[in-house]
Design an enzyme around this catalytic site. Sequence first.
Site, mmCIF file in Angstrom:
data_model
loop_
_atom_site.group_PDB
_atom_site.id
_atom_site.type_symbol
_atom_site.label_atom_id
_atom_site.label_comp_id
_atom_site.label_asym_id
_atom_site.label_seq_id
_atom_site.Cartn_x
_atom_site.Cartn_y
_atom_site.Cartn_z
ATOM 1 N N LYS A 1 108.672 -47.858 38.279
ATOM 2 C CA LYS A 1 107.258 -47.893 37.896
ATOM 3 C C LYS A 1 106.990 -47.705 36.412
ATOM 4 O O LYS A 1 107.684 -46.996 35.721
ATOM 5 C CB LYS A 1 106.499 -46.826 38.676
ATOM 6 C CG LYS A 1 106.480 -47.123 40.146
ATOM 7 C CD LYS A 1 105.489 -46.258 40.824
ATOM 8 C CE LYS A 1 104.312 -47.033 41.275
ATOM 9 N NZ LYS A 1 103.361 -46.196 41.951
ATOM 10 N N TYR B 1 60.837 -23.356 23.568
ATOM 11 C CA TYR B 1 62.247 -23.025 23.787
ATOM 12 C C TYR B 1 62.444 -22.118 25.008
ATOM 13 O O TYR B 1 61.676 -21.182 25.255
ATOM 14 C CB TYR B 1 62.834 -22.328 22.536
ATOM 15 C CG TYR B 1 64.294 -21.942 22.736
ATOM 16 C CD1 TYR B 1 65.307 -22.855 22.477
ATOM 17 C CD2 TYR B 1 64.648 -20.688 23.240
ATOM 18 C CE1 TYR B 1 66.641 -22.522 22.686
ATOM 19 C CE2 TYR B 1 65.980 -20.354 23.453
ATOM 20 C CZ TYR B 1 66.974 -21.273 23.175
ATOM 21 O OH TYR B 1 68.289 -20.948 23.398
ATOM 22 N N ASN C 1 65.786 -20.643 17.030
ATOM 23 C CA ASN C 1 65.366 -21.838 17.773
ATOM 24 C C ASN C 1 65.342 -23.094 16.903
ATOM 25 O O ASN C 1 65.689 -24.178 17.375
ATOM 26 C CB ASN C 1 63.991 -21.617 18.411
ATOM 27 C CG ASN C 1 64.028 -20.508 19.443
ATOM 28 O OD1 ASN C 1 65.107 -20.024 19.797
ATOM 29 N ND2 ASN C 1 62.868 -20.091 19.923
ATOM 30 N N ASN D 1 103.451 -46.962 34.746
ATOM 31 C CA ASN D 1 102.063 -46.744 35.167
ATOM 32 C C ASN D 1 101.060 -46.833 34.012
ATOM 33 O O ASN D 1 101.327 -46.336 32.924
ATOM 34 C CB ASN D 1 101.935 -45.366 35.821
ATOM 35 C CG ASN D 1 102.730 -45.272 37.112
ATOM 36 O OD1 ASN D 1 102.926 -46.281 37.795
ATOM 37 N ND2 ASN D 1 103.216 -44.085 37.430
ATOM 38 N N GLN E 1 70.505 -23.670 25.823
ATOM 39 C CA GLN E 1 71.869 -23.396 25.356
ATOM 40 C C GLN E 1 72.882 -24.264 26.114
ATOM 41 O O GLN E 1 73.981 -24.514 25.634
ATOM 42 C CB GLN E 1 72.182 -21.911 25.566
ATOM 43 C CG GLN E 1 73.543 -21.480 25.103
ATOM 44 C CD GLN E 1 73.645 -19.961 25.080
ATOM 45 O OE1 GLN E 1 73.012 -19.303 24.256
ATOM 46 N NE2 GLN E 1 74.412 -19.400 25.995
ATOM 47 N N THR F 1 85.061 -64.238 40.192
ATOM 48 C CA THR F 1 83.845 -63.597 40.701
ATOM 49 C C THR F 1 84.242 -63.066 42.082
ATOM 50 O O THR F 1 85.072 -63.684 42.768
ATOM 51 C CB THR F 1 82.675 -64.592 40.853
ATOM 52 O OG1 THR F 1 83.090 -65.654 41.714
ATOM 53 C CG2 THR F 1 82.258 -65.181 39.510
ATOM 54 N N HIS F 2 83.705 -61.945 42.463
ATOM 55 C CA HIS F 2 84.087 -61.295 43.743
ATOM 56 C C HIS F 2 85.589 -61.027 43.816
ATOM 57 O O HIS F 2 86.160 -61.015 44.905
ATOM 58 C CB HIS F 2 83.656 -62.141 44.944
ATOM 59 C CG HIS F 2 82.264 -62.655 44.864
ATOM 60 N ND1 HIS F 2 81.172 -61.932 45.301
ATOM 61 C CD2 HIS F 2 81.763 -63.806 44.338
ATOM 62 C CE1 HIS F 2 80.069 -62.632 45.080
ATOM 63 N NE2 HIS F 2 80.400 -63.774 44.486
ATOM 64 N N GLU G 1 93.887 -45.602 33.600
ATOM 65 C CA GLU G 1 93.373 -44.885 34.770
ATOM 66 C C GLU G 1 92.563 -43.665 34.350
ATOM 67 O O GLU G 1 91.563 -43.318 34.981
ATOM 68 C CB GLU G 1 94.528 -44.469 35.687
ATOM 69 C CG GLU G 1 95.148 -45.649 36.409
ATOM 70 C CD GLU G 1 96.432 -45.267 37.117
ATOM 71 O OE1 GLU G 1 96.353 -44.681 38.195
ATOM 72 O OE2 GLU G 1 97.517 -45.538 36.574
ATOM 73 N N SER H 1 77.608 -17.738 24.014
ATOM 74 C CA SER H 1 77.919 -19.158 23.848
ATOM 75 C C SER H 1 78.928 -19.382 22.717
ATOM 76 O O SER H 1 79.350 -20.502 22.483
ATOM 77 C CB SER H 1 76.648 -19.959 23.560
ATOM 78 O OG SER H 1 75.992 -19.446 22.412
ATOM 79 N N LYS I 1 74.988 -27.858 24.861
ATOM 80 C CA LYS I 1 76.143 -28.058 23.981
ATOM 81 C C LYS I 1 77.378 -28.594 24.689
ATOM 82 O O LYS I 1 77.974 -29.582 24.259
ATOM 83 C CB LYS I 1 76.545 -26.758 23.290
ATOM 84 C CG LYS I 1 75.414 -25.928 22.773
ATOM 85 C CD LYS I 1 75.132 -26.055 21.348
ATOM 86 C CE LYS I 1 73.851 -25.349 20.958
ATOM 87 N NZ LYS I 1 72.969 -24.838 22.028
ATOM 88 N N SER J 1 107.178 -42.832 36.606
ATOM 89 C CA SER J 1 106.998 -42.002 37.796
ATOM 90 C C SER J 1 108.211 -41.095 37.916
ATOM 91 O O SER J 1 109.339 -41.502 37.637
ATOM 92 C CB SER J 1 106.889 -42.900 39.027
ATOM 93 O OG SER J 1 107.235 -42.171 40.180
HETATM 94 N N1 ARG Z 1 72.570 -19.838 21.483
HETATM 95 C C1 ARG Z 1 71.219 -20.275 21.578
HETATM 96 C C2 ARG Z 1 71.190 -21.738 22.002
HETATM 97 O O1 ARG Z 1 72.206 -22.342 21.968
HETATM 98 C C3 ARG Z 1 70.541 -20.131 20.247
HETATM 99 C C4 ARG Z 1 69.073 -19.958 20.320
HETATM 100 C C5 ARG Z 1 68.741 -18.645 20.905
HETATM 101 N N2 ARG Z 1 67.361 -18.370 20.827
HETATM 102 C C6 ARG Z 1 66.795 -17.390 21.507
HETATM 103 N N3 ARG Z 1 65.530 -17.256 21.386
HETATM 104 N N4 ARG Z 1 67.497 -16.642 22.312
HETATM 105 O O2 ARG Z 1 70.166 -22.271 22.382
#
Ligand code: ARG
Length: 459
Positions: A284, A318, A111, A286, A323, A156-157, A291, A24, A326, A278
Amino acid sequence: MSKKLWGGRFSEGTDEFVEEFTESVSFDKELAIYDIKGSIAHAKMLGEQEIISKEDAEKIIKGLEEIKKEIESGKFKWKKELEDVHMNIEKALIEKIGSIGGKLHTGRSRNDQVITAFRLYLKEEINNIIMLLKELKKALLNKAKETVDIVAPAYTHLQKAQPIRLAHYFLAYLEMYNRDEERFKDNLKRVDQMPLGSGALAGVDFPIDREKTAKELGFSSIMRNSLDATSSRDSIIEFLSNCAICMSNLSRQSEDFIIWNSTEFSYIELPDKLTTGSSIMPQKKNPDVLELIRGKTGRVYGNLIALLTTVKGLPLAYNRDLQEDKEPVFDSVKTLKGSIIGMTKIVEGLKPNKERMEREAGGFALATDLANYLVRKGVPFREAHHIVGKIVSYLVNQNRELESITLEELKTFSELFDKDSLKILNPYYVADARNSYGGTAKNRILEQIEYWEGKLKES
Ligand code: ARG
């Protein structure tokens, strides 16, 4: 032998696919400064509680500060095989200060570490979003002040309904973004709670002091239950939901401006610097920013659904699934901030076409008021509605506007029409007649402007 920080019980290295699939760090390095902040507070507390020696704590803190500088200057080398931001930093610390670095993780688990860093990040970004919403609200208030004396058709509408003072429109969005801001502020109360010190799930068997770390990190409170602290993401989902709701407001307003900016409507002109051309049609101009706000609303809704779905079947506590919390958040933060900035620029820069709006605000948009004239003379509303309907159809058949009707003609539909009925056929008169609290009459608009001036000054 495995070279991982957690490699003790493994007899062979990790499959390359698994490293690639589970990493990650490619995205959670965004949390680096918050992870370091959390680690420094933790190390300080470990030293003060004499769980590790004060000297070791100091060495760890110094090492972390150096790593922070390396990250900020772009010198730090992120390694996918070290999985995530947390282990990249911890490993770098051990390389820098030796095995003492390995003491940092005492009384802590990834965790509680990860969600602590994430909450620190989110607190900052929520405050950034609140600041941007304040700017947008200011821009809307200024535009409202500029447009009190422009009458415009309201719909309206998507059918012309009744005339309003254009300021009324801008104040309506001010109300909506103000509620968005309130929602983020409220969300902040729940994000601003510290999970650190919950360990992997069950708490920590060292004499840690969570009050100390919370104070150091600026959290308002401490999460009471370690299972909850390490595994719940509802406050994050709430954030994503607030982003989605705010985007829905931005998207609707974008749609209004896109329509108003079309040649057919020509109600507003957008500044050149906020539009794009454009490559094939030279005429144009735009409204791409608008948008894209409208378009990007889709991904922000998607981010909410993604995390809701991720947590849906998760057993406590957990699981690695978490993960996945994020990327949706990073994406919504970036998209929402960009969209608010874009909308602020558009509101500041747009020029209303007064003549055109005034003309469109009149005509059959005044029909309700003609009916209400009869109601004031004692005609039941349904009957008055019917009479004016006949007038409308009479004029439409002759291709005439409502304002062209004479008193003699009106009298053929109802004897109750008098000379004063003709003054109704003016959109300013009609707008100002809507004098109820919250209505579009000039005095009501000025009242609202005064209210918001006071409010925005306060903040
Ligand atoms: N990269 C993990 C996450 O974003 C961190 C926690 C990992 N914990 C574990 N027990 N593998 O959640």
